[in-house]
Design an enzyme around this catalytic site. Structure first.
Site, short mmCIF file in Angstrom:
data_model
loop_
_atom_site.label_atom_id
_atom_site.label_comp_id
_atom_site.label_asym_id
_atom_site.label_seq_id
_atom_site.Cartn_x
_atom_site.Cartn_y
_atom_site.Cartn_z
N GLY A 53 4.99 -1.44 2.25
CA GLY A 53 4.24 -0.21 2.07
C GLY A 53 5.09 1.04 2.08
N HIS A 88 0.82 -1.22 0.00
CA HIS A 88 0.00 0.00 0.00
C HIS A 88 0.85 1.27 0.00
CE1 HIS A 88 0.83 0.65 4.33
NE2 HIS A 88 0.75 -0.67 4.42
N ASP A 89 0.34 2.28 -0.68
CA ASP A 89 0.92 3.64 -0.68
C ASP A 89 2.29 3.70 -1.35
OD1 ASP A 89 -1.21 5.00 0.96
OD2 ASP A 89 -0.53 3.52 2.42
#
Length: 267
Positions: free
Chosen positions: A141, A123-124
């Site tokens: 992430g 994520h991100d």
């Protein structure tokens, strides 16, 4: 949805946007908030979920899981997104997660990237253009990966790490620090082992440019002084050398991780 082909066993939820020429293969699932660009092909057994956009002519192979809820225990269902560029190759078993509130709400993948079997983008993350992940690469992430970077098979990258453009991370390496543009890192835990000379030659960098990079590299990671002092010296000596100044800017920008350095070099 002109010329769209959806196999009878596939499920395309109401609201999904499929551009001209999209192919949704057998047993694939496309979520209601997904947008597939022109000519995108889901081979078979592919699931694209969440608020995910996939750019034109990207191919996704069986058992890839794209856009599902991020693997972050702090995630509370916020409407984060995943944006994948055009002409990407996403092979079997690849997982790519959307963003979270703690990381800007979006994961982005550039154009022309290749993610080989069972690789993962957390994520991100921000992944640039023409990046290659070999099999089983694990990107945690909040990482950043620059254009034309290559990550070898089984490599693992800690969260919040940065990998500069044209860098190379060797197979089975564990990267816990930032890797400079044009750099090459190897080992567990990974250390800087020189410049990605083969990659530079393949991409048409001139002999003089590579020579300048080598000189700058030796100065940056010499034993004398601190890294910040050496960065200042290199910035002054190579101020008219664009690619050297990319490394200087990368180091000066800093991040949440320290800089990956040679094994026996000064920190």
């Amino acid at each position: 949805m002109a010329n769209v082909k959806i196999h009878p066993t596939a499920i395309v939820e109401d609201g999904a946007k499929l551009a001209d020429g999209v192919i949704v293969g057998p047993f694939s699932i496309v979520g209601a908030d997904v947008s597939l660009g022109e000519g995108v092909e889901l081979k078979s057994h592919v699931v694209v979920a969440g608020r995910t956009t996939v750019g034109a002519h990207t191919q996704i192979f069986p058992f890839a899981s794209i856009g599902h809820q991020p693997q972050d225990l702090k995630y509370k269902g916020e409407p984060s997104t995943l944006d994948i560029g055009s002409d990407c190759l996403i092979r079997e078993g690849v997982t790519i997660n959307p963003g979270t509130e703690g990381g800007g709400m979006v994961t982005t993948i550039g154009n022309g990237c290749a993610f080989l079997a069972n690789s993962h983008v957390g994520h991100d993350c921000r992944v640039g253009n023409n990046v290659v992940f070999s099999n089983n690469v694990m990107l945690a992430g909040h990482c950043e990966v620059g254009d034309f970077a290559i990550l070898g098979g089984g490599a693992a990258v800690i969260q919040f790490a940065r990998i500069g453009p044209h860098a190379f991370l060797g197979g089975m390496s564990g990267l816990e620090q930032d890797l400079i543009p044009y750099g090459m890192a190897l080992g567990n835990r990974a250390h800087l082992s020189g410049l990605n000379i083969v990659g530079l030659q393949r991409r048409g960098f001139s002999r003089n440019e590579i020579h300048d990079l080598r000189r700058a590299y030796r100065l940056l990671f010499a034993q004398e002084g601190t890294l910040l002092e050496r960065v200042a010296d290199v910035a002054e000596e190579f101020k008219d050398h664009t690619i050297v100044m990319e490394i200087v800017a990368f180091i000066k920008a800093g991040g949440k991780r320290s800089m990956c350095t040679p094994k026996n070099g000064a920190e």
